[in-house]
Write a protein that holds these residues in place. Sequence first.
Motif: not given
Length: 105
Positions: A31-38, A22-26
């Motif tokens: 990061a996935l959201l921040s790199t793929n969302v304007p 869980f600590a690795m997933f969050t």
Amino acid sequence: GLAFAREYWMLIALVVVNNIGFAMFTPAAVALLSTNVPAYWQGTVMGIYGAAEDVGIIIGSGVGGFVWTAGGPEALYMMGSIAGIAGALICLGFVKDLAVNKSAV
């Protein structure tokens, strides 16, 4: 894993492994959201992500209580395992090869 822990030390070890995951997933999800969302949508998307996580925790706790009462701890942990596998398969289906911004690496 947790459904098959027959001794206390096994339960503790499996909970530690679960929490490490869980600590690795969050941070990876954020990061996935921040790199793929304007940039102008990031605040909104992070808020929706956090709200969805909280709603899932609330609903999951209620459903988990019913499953524990009806089938015991083994049924609850088995349900969690099935949900985790289903979630992983859904992610594999939706998350394609995402281009990584080379300047951010």
